[in-house]
Design a protein around this motif. Structure first.
Motif, PDB file in Angstrom:
ATOM      1  N   VAL A  82       0.936  -1.222  -0.102  1.00 14.28           N
ATOM      2  CA  VAL A  82      -0.089   0.227   0.215  1.00 14.28           C
ATOM      3  C   VAL A  82       0.804   1.293  -0.125  1.00 14.28           C
ATOM      4  CG1 VAL A  82      -1.764   1.311   1.156  1.00 14.28           C
ATOM      5  CG2 VAL A  82      -1.720  -1.141   1.231  1.00 14.28           C
ATOM      6  N   LYS A  83       0.554   1.994  -0.843  1.00 10.41           N
ATOM      7  CA  LYS A  83       1.459   3.274  -0.978  1.00 10.41           C
ATOM      8  C   LYS A  83       0.810   4.506   0.066  1.00 10.41           C
ATOM      9  CE  LYS A  83       2.693   6.876  -4.292  1.00 10.41           C
ATOM     10  NZ  LYS A  83       3.650   7.408  -3.399  1.00 10.41           N
ATOM     11  N   MET A  84       1.740   4.972   0.512  1.00  8.79           N
ATOM     12  CA  MET A  84       1.644   5.908   1.678  1.00  8.79           C
ATOM     13  C   MET A  84       1.118   7.277   1.198  1.00  8.79           C
ATOM     14  SD  MET A  84       1.844   4.091   4.307  1.00  8.79           S
ATOM     15  CE  MET A  84       2.257   2.509   4.549  1.00  8.79           C
ATOM     16  N   PRO A  85       0.446   7.988   1.271  1.00  7.54           N
ATOM     17  CA  PRO A  85      -0.031   9.196   0.958  1.00  7.54           C
ATOM     18  C   PRO A  85       1.245  10.380   1.181  1.00  7.54           C
ATOM     19  CG  PRO A  85      -1.739   8.651   2.280  1.00  7.54           C
ATOM     20  CD  PRO A  85      -0.919   7.464   2.410  1.00  7.54           C
ATOM     21  N   GLU A  86       1.539  11.039   0.232  1.00  5.57           N
ATOM     22  CA  GLU A  86       2.734  12.158   0.376  1.00  5.57           C
ATOM     23  C   GLU A  86       3.838  11.534   0.982  1.00  5.57           C
ATOM     24  OE1 GLU A  86       1.255  15.746   2.034  1.00  5.57           O
ATOM     25  OE2 GLU A  86      -0.509  15.459   0.961  1.00  5.57           O
ATOM     26  N   ASN A  87       4.247  10.077   1.166  1.00  9.39           N
ATOM     27  CA  ASN A  87       5.305   9.319   1.543  1.00  9.39           C
ATOM     28  C   ASN A  87       5.585   9.581   3.161  1.00  9.39           C
ATOM     29  OD1 ASN A  87       5.768   8.246  -1.031  1.00  9.39           O
ATOM     30  ND2 ASN A  87       7.182   9.861  -1.306  1.00  9.39           N
TER      31      ASN A  87
ATOM     32  N   ASP B  24       1.025   7.811   8.624  1.00 11.66           N
ATOM     33  CA  ASP B  24       0.181   8.421   9.822  1.00 11.66           C
ATOM     34  C   ASP B  24      -0.376   6.919  10.735  1.00 11.66           C
ATOM     35  OD1 ASP B  24      -1.969   8.923  11.629  1.00 11.66           O
ATOM     36  OD2 ASP B  24      -2.084  10.878  10.579  1.00 11.66           O
ATOM     37  N   MET B  25       0.125   6.969  11.796  1.00 12.11           N
ATOM     38  CA  MET B  25      -0.354   5.855  12.793  1.00 12.11           C
ATOM     39  C   MET B  25      -1.753   5.579  12.929  1.00 12.11           C
ATOM     40  SD  MET B  25       0.654   7.195  16.560  1.00 12.11           S
ATOM     41  CE  MET B  25       2.229   6.968  16.412  1.00 12.11           C
ATOM     42  N   ASN B  26      -2.377   6.589  12.523  1.00 10.30           N
ATOM     43  CA  ASN B  26      -4.094   6.459  12.606  1.00 10.30           C
ATOM     44  C   ASN B  26      -4.540   6.033  11.207  1.00 10.30           C
ATOM     45  OD1 ASN B  26      -4.211   7.573  15.238  1.00 10.30           O
ATOM     46  ND2 ASN B  26      -3.377   9.611  14.285  1.00 10.30           N
ATOM     47  N   GLN B  27      -3.584   5.653  10.331  1.00 11.89           N
ATOM     48  CA  GLN B  27      -4.221   5.172   9.224  1.00 11.89           C
ATOM     49  C   GLN B  27      -3.281   3.749   8.879  1.00 11.89           C
ATOM     50  OE1 GLN B  27      -3.353   8.185   6.375  1.00 11.89           O
ATOM     51  NE2 GLN B  27      -5.449   9.015   6.873  1.00 11.89           N
ATOM     52  N   PRO B  28      -3.755   2.685   9.371  1.00 16.16           N
ATOM     53  CA  PRO B  28      -2.930   1.288   9.271  1.00 16.16           C
ATOM     54  C   PRO B  28      -3.187   0.921   7.885  1.00 16.16           C
ATOM     55  CG  PRO B  28      -4.995   1.181  10.823  1.00 16.16           C
ATOM     56  CD  PRO B  28      -4.913   2.595  10.348  1.00 16.16           C
ATOM     57  N   VAL B  29      -2.166   0.175   7.646  1.00 11.54           N
ATOM     58  CA  VAL B  29      -2.149  -0.790   6.288  1.00 11.54           C
ATOM     59  C   VAL B  29      -3.007  -1.852   6.494  1.00 11.54           C
ATOM     60  CG1 VAL B  29      -1.135  -2.071   4.491  1.00 11.54           C
ATOM     61  CG2 VAL B  29      -0.248   0.361   5.572  1.00 11.54           C
ATOM     62  N   LYS B  30      -4.274  -2.103   5.761  1.00  7.47           N
ATOM     63  CA  LYS B  30      -5.158  -3.194   5.962  1.00  7.47           C
ATOM     64  C   LYS B  30      -4.941  -4.030   4.818  1.00  7.47           C
ATOM     65  CE  LYS B  30      -8.068  -0.720   9.255  1.00  7.47           C
ATOM     66  NZ  LYS B  30      -9.682  -0.070   9.545  1.00  7.47           N
ATOM     67  N   LEU B  31      -4.624  -5.291   4.907  1.00  5.42           N
ATOM     68  CA  LEU B  31      -4.746  -6.234   3.780  1.00  5.42           C
ATOM     69  C   LEU B  31      -5.612  -7.515   4.070  1.00  5.42           C
ATOM     70  CD1 LEU B  31      -0.718  -5.991   3.233  1.00  5.42           C
ATOM     71  CD2 LEU B  31      -2.455  -4.696   2.150  1.00  5.42           C
ATOM     72  N   GLU B  32      -6.194  -8.042   2.914  1.00  3.66           N
ATOM     73  CA  GLU B  32      -6.627  -9.525   3.126  1.00  3.66           C
ATOM     74  C   GLU B  32      -6.007 -10.451   2.032  1.00  3.66           C
ATOM     75  OE1 GLU B  32     -10.938  -8.954   3.020  1.00  3.66           O
ATOM     76  OE2 GLU B  32     -11.052  -7.618   4.775  1.00  3.66           O
TER      77      GLU B  32
ATOM     78  N   PRO C  69       7.663  10.426   8.149  1.00  9.16           N
ATOM     79  CA  PRO C  69       8.072  10.730   6.827  1.00  9.16           C
ATOM     80  C   PRO C  69       9.126   9.949   6.306  1.00  9.16           C
ATOM     81  CG  PRO C  69       9.300  12.254   8.265  1.00  9.16           C
ATOM     82  CD  PRO C  69       8.319  11.182   9.168  1.00  9.16           C
ATOM     83  N   GLN C  70       8.972   9.778   4.796  1.00  2.00           N
ATOM     84  CA  GLN C  70       9.992   9.104   4.229  1.00  2.00           C
ATOM     85  C   GLN C  70       9.822   7.245   3.905  1.00  2.00           C
ATOM     86  OE1 GLN C  70      12.134  10.566   2.089  1.00  2.00           O
ATOM     87  NE2 GLN C  70      11.231  12.430   2.898  1.00  2.00           N
ATOM     88  N   ILE C  71       8.361   7.092   4.302  1.00  2.00           N
ATOM     89  CA  ILE C  71       8.025   5.618   4.339  1.00  2.00           C
ATOM     90  C   ILE C  71       7.109   5.746   3.007  1.00  2.00           C
ATOM     91  CG2 ILE C  71       6.848   3.860   5.110  1.00  2.00           C
ATOM     92  CD1 ILE C  71       9.518   4.038   6.269  1.00  2.00           C
ATOM     93  N   MET C  72       7.507   5.201   1.779  1.00  3.44           N
ATOM     94  CA  MET C  72       6.529   5.237   0.805  1.00  3.44           C
ATOM     95  C   MET C  72       5.551   3.955   0.543  1.00  3.44           C
ATOM     96  SD  MET C  72      10.137   5.864  -1.464  1.00  3.44           S
ATOM     97  CE  MET C  72       9.458   6.624  -2.976  1.00  3.44           C
ATOM     98  N   ASP C  73       5.915   2.967   1.112  1.00  8.87           N
ATOM     99  CA  ASP C  73       5.074   1.676   0.802  1.00  8.87           C
ATOM    100  C   ASP C  73       5.144   0.555   2.005  1.00  8.87           C
ATOM    101  OD1 ASP C  73       6.192   2.309  -2.243  1.00  8.87           O
ATOM    102  OD2 ASP C  73       4.101   1.758  -2.357  1.00  8.87           O
ATOM    103  N   ALA C  74       4.296   0.215   2.442  1.00 13.12           N
ATOM    104  CA  ALA C  74       4.309  -1.258   3.200  1.00 13.12           C
ATOM    105  C   ALA C  74       3.155  -2.231   2.826  1.00 13.12           C
ATOM    106  CB  ALA C  74       3.946  -0.430   4.803  1.00 13.12           C
ATOM    107  N   GLY C  75       3.763  -3.364   3.092  1.00 12.51           N
ATOM    108  CA  GLY C  75       2.693  -4.383   2.875  1.00 12.51           C
ATOM    109  C   GLY C  75       3.263  -6.026   3.091  1.00 12.51           C
ATOM    110  N   ILE C  76       2.330  -6.948   2.760  1.00  9.22           N
ATOM    111  CA  ILE C  76       2.957  -8.220   3.050  1.00  9.22           C
ATOM    112  C   ILE C  76       3.109  -9.257   1.978  1.00  9.22           C
ATOM    113  CG2 ILE C  76       1.882 -10.201   4.329  1.00  9.22           C
ATOM    114  CD1 ILE C  76       1.761  -8.533   6.389  1.00  9.22           C
TER     115      ILE C  76
END
Length: 161
Positions: free
Chosen positions: A32-37, A40-48, A145-152
């Motif tokens: 998942v791409k992070m908005p503006e890289n 935010d800890m209040n916007q977790p990455v959710k995957l299924e 800042p500077q985290i662009m994407d995170a995933g599984i």
């Protein structure tokens, strides 16, 4: 004239075969791409992930893409995993992104670094069905800042060692 038309066709087939080769062990991968890289800890990455195989051991990886300007050598995460039967497990994870000398550990090109960090090795899923993953950054700085994407990434283990 026929030979002229044959070469581009053969070259196109060759390029398709070379560039379409993929890892058949991968069961699931989503980033998942992070908005503006900025994460935010209040916007977790959710995957299924829909997991069918409960026999074969799997490796579960956490993917993180960071920019070279990321100010830390690590990244703390909270990872919640919900099984198909509704049980939830929460892990606190420290991902090491740079060595003691400040050199990035991932695969890099220019100012962008891709990290695939093993979270669970030879894990057998207890049940088939949809597994829900939720990743939340747990650093003291928010947004991060500077985290662009995170995933599984989930892949079949190549060996059971």
């Amino acid at each position: 004239m026929i030979r002229f038309y044959r070469f581009p066709f053969i070259a196109a087939i060759f390029l398709c075969v070379v560039f379409s080769s993929c890892d058949h062990n991968v069961v699931f991968e989503q980033n998942v791409k992070m908005p503006e890289n900025r994460w935010d800890m209040n916007q977790p990455v959710k995957l299924e992930a829909d997991v069918k195989d409960t026999i074969t051991p799997h490796n579960i990886y956490i993917n993180v893409r960071n920019a070279g300007g990321y100010a830390f050598s690590n990244l703390f995460l909270f990872l919640s995993t919900q099984t198909p039967d509704g049980k939830t497990e929460r892990d606190t994870i420290e991902l090491t992104l740079a060595d003691a000398n400040g050199r990035w550990l991932g695969d890099g090109m220019g100012d962008i670094w891709d990290n695939r960090i093993l979270f669970k090795k030879n894990f057998r899923f207890p049940a088939s069905g949809v597994y829900k993953f939720e990743m939340q950054q747990a650093m003291r700085l928010n947004p991060l800042p500077q985290i662009m994407d995170a995933g599984i990434r989930i892949e079949r283990s190549k060996s059971e060692n």
